[in-house]
Design a protein around this motif. Structure first.
Motif: not given
Length: 454
Positions: A6-7, A148-150, A178-179, A189-192
């Motif tokens: 990631s970048k 679960e949180t994953n 992945d992040i 938050v945006r990815e989930i």
């Protein structure tokens, strides 16, 4: 499997950095660096490969059972008639306001109606959820829970269970492996939310997500979160009050003006079928500084009580306190009263309150604020069988308001005999089925005279 790195890339100038920074060194803008995922070998941005399909609008068919009822009429009203398949619904509110309680009651009703529901909790264990479910008498046959949180593990459970409804409590606790950033961060938050939106649309799975709020009352995390979801619901009310208001601030499938009113009890949230009667319970009779105003939220008329207390100040700067109504609107009405009605309020403390712990922001409350303040200032009570309504302009005139017939009908049902309305609302007013005396006023001076008797 490709290795992922990631970048952080600036959304303004394109500057890249391996670590997040608050200020971009390239363009000196704040909070513009966003995390993006890349293949470590090819350095190519990872984009999900999904084939796009298109069709004519006229070819899109809508099933008759497009919406599913939650069996909670107040919630169904706010949602626009029920839950739409594949919709993504964000529920926000202060801690302890009742978000989780409402959603587990919804999960119970849906599971009893042959809907498979998966309740994902990132804040409680399975035993804690069971304890709360027993207290609320929740015994849904098709209600499944997972602590679960994953997101990767949650995704596997969804693929295996194939639920009709998914509830995630809360979005700030779930993370994607992945992040590298921590759960609750902007990128997480945006990815989930993006993954949940994709699953909801592709699987026709209605999804509820709980969002934490900041001290300012807005949803925590990026603002894009509210743009991505279909519906945004806010649960309002004081934690120590029994009444709660559910309000839609965004709804792609219904009106954003509807509200639902609930009462918090030992066995959970119950609907308030007659909010007008509830809000007027215990109203003082023959007391100065109190008046009733018919308000309309969406399609629902409600009678609310405005109370005002005006007293001499003991300080150099008088206090202005407003609860349940816009503070700036109250200050505006005080200025109009001083200029146009001759009330000397510059050395008086003024306290305005709407009883019941609810928030009302419509301009039709203006005349109620004016009459309540004047009643307390002159220590003269308003007739207990009188209601007032109208928007007040800066020159003291009364402006027309909407849905006057609904307001008058609701007041008539609860036994009120007289209503003071703006003169401009008389044109086209139909009062055949309304048993109430209507008094029209052109400005605040006339309205105060009618309400206080001179």
């Amino acid at each position: 499997m490709a290795k992922i790195k990631s970048k952080f890339v600036c959304q303004e100038c394109g500057y890249e950095t391996p670590k997040w920074m608050g200020r971009c060194p390239g363009c000196n803008e704040w909070n513009t660096l966003v995390e993006e995922l890349y293949d470590k070998k090819s350095n190519v941005k990872i984009i999900q490969d999904v084939s796009a399909t298109y069709k004519k609008l006229n070819e899109v068919k809508i099933d008759e059972e497009e919406r599913s009822t939650t069996e909670i009429n107040e919630l169904d009203r706010v949602l626009g008639g029920g839950i739409v398949k594949g919709s993504l619904i964000l529920v926000g509110g202060d801690p302890g306001i009742g978000k989780s309680t409402l959603l587990i009651q919804v999960a119970n009703n849906l599971s009893n109606a042959d809907r498979k529901v998966l309740y994902v909790s990132g804040e409680e264990s399975s035993k804690q959820i069971k304890i709360r479910a027993d207290r609320l008498n929740v015994k849904g046959d098709d209600l499944y829970i997972i602590a679960e949180t994953n997101m990767a593990l949650i995704d596997n459970v969804i693929d295996d269970l194939k639920p009709d409804v998914l509830i995630v409590d809360s979005i700030q606790t779930v993370y994607s492996p992945d992040i590298t950033s921590a759960p609750g961060s902007v990128s997480q938050v945006r990815e989930i939310t993006s993954k949940l939106m994709h699953m909801a649309k592709s699987k026709d799975m209605a999804t509820f997500i709980v969002g934490h709020v900041t001290k300012q009352g807005s949803i925590a995390g990026p603002r894009v979160l509210e743009h991505m979801v279909d519906t945004v619901l806010y649960f309002e009310g004081e934690r120590h009050h029994t009444y709660r208001v559910l309000r839609a601030v965004k709804n792609r499938f219904g009106s954003t003006n509807e509200i639902g009113i609930f009462e918090m009890k030992d066995k959970g949230l119950t609907e308030v079928e007659n909010p007008s009667e509830m809000l007027l319970t215990g109203r003082p009779l023959d007391s100065a500084g109190t008046i009733v105003v018919p308000s309309v939220e969406g399609t629902r008329p409600m009678l609310v009580e405005i109370q005002a207390l005006v007293s001499s100040t003991a300080f150099g700067m008088p206090r202005r306190v407003a609860t349940g109504i816009d503070y700036n609107r109250v200050v505006l009405m005080l200025a109009v009263l001083e200029k146009k009605a001759g009330l000397q309020l510059q050395n008086m403390d003024c306290y305005i309150n709407i009883t019941g712990g609810i928030q009302i922001k419509e301009p039709a409350m203006d005349l109620g604020i004016v009459c309540a303040i004047t009643s307390s200032f002159r220590d003269r009570e308003v007739d207990t069988e009188t209601v007032v309504m109208g928007e007040v302009g800066l020159t003291g005139e009364l402006r027309a308001i909407t849905l006057v017939e609904k307001r008058l009908l609701e007041a008539s049902k609860l036994g009120f005999k007289k209503a003071i309305i703006p003169n401009s609302n008389l044109k086209g007013l139909e009062t055949e089925n309304i048993d109430i005396e209507i008094i029209a006023a052109k400005n605040i001076s006339e309205a105060i005279e009618y309400a206080l008797g001179g």
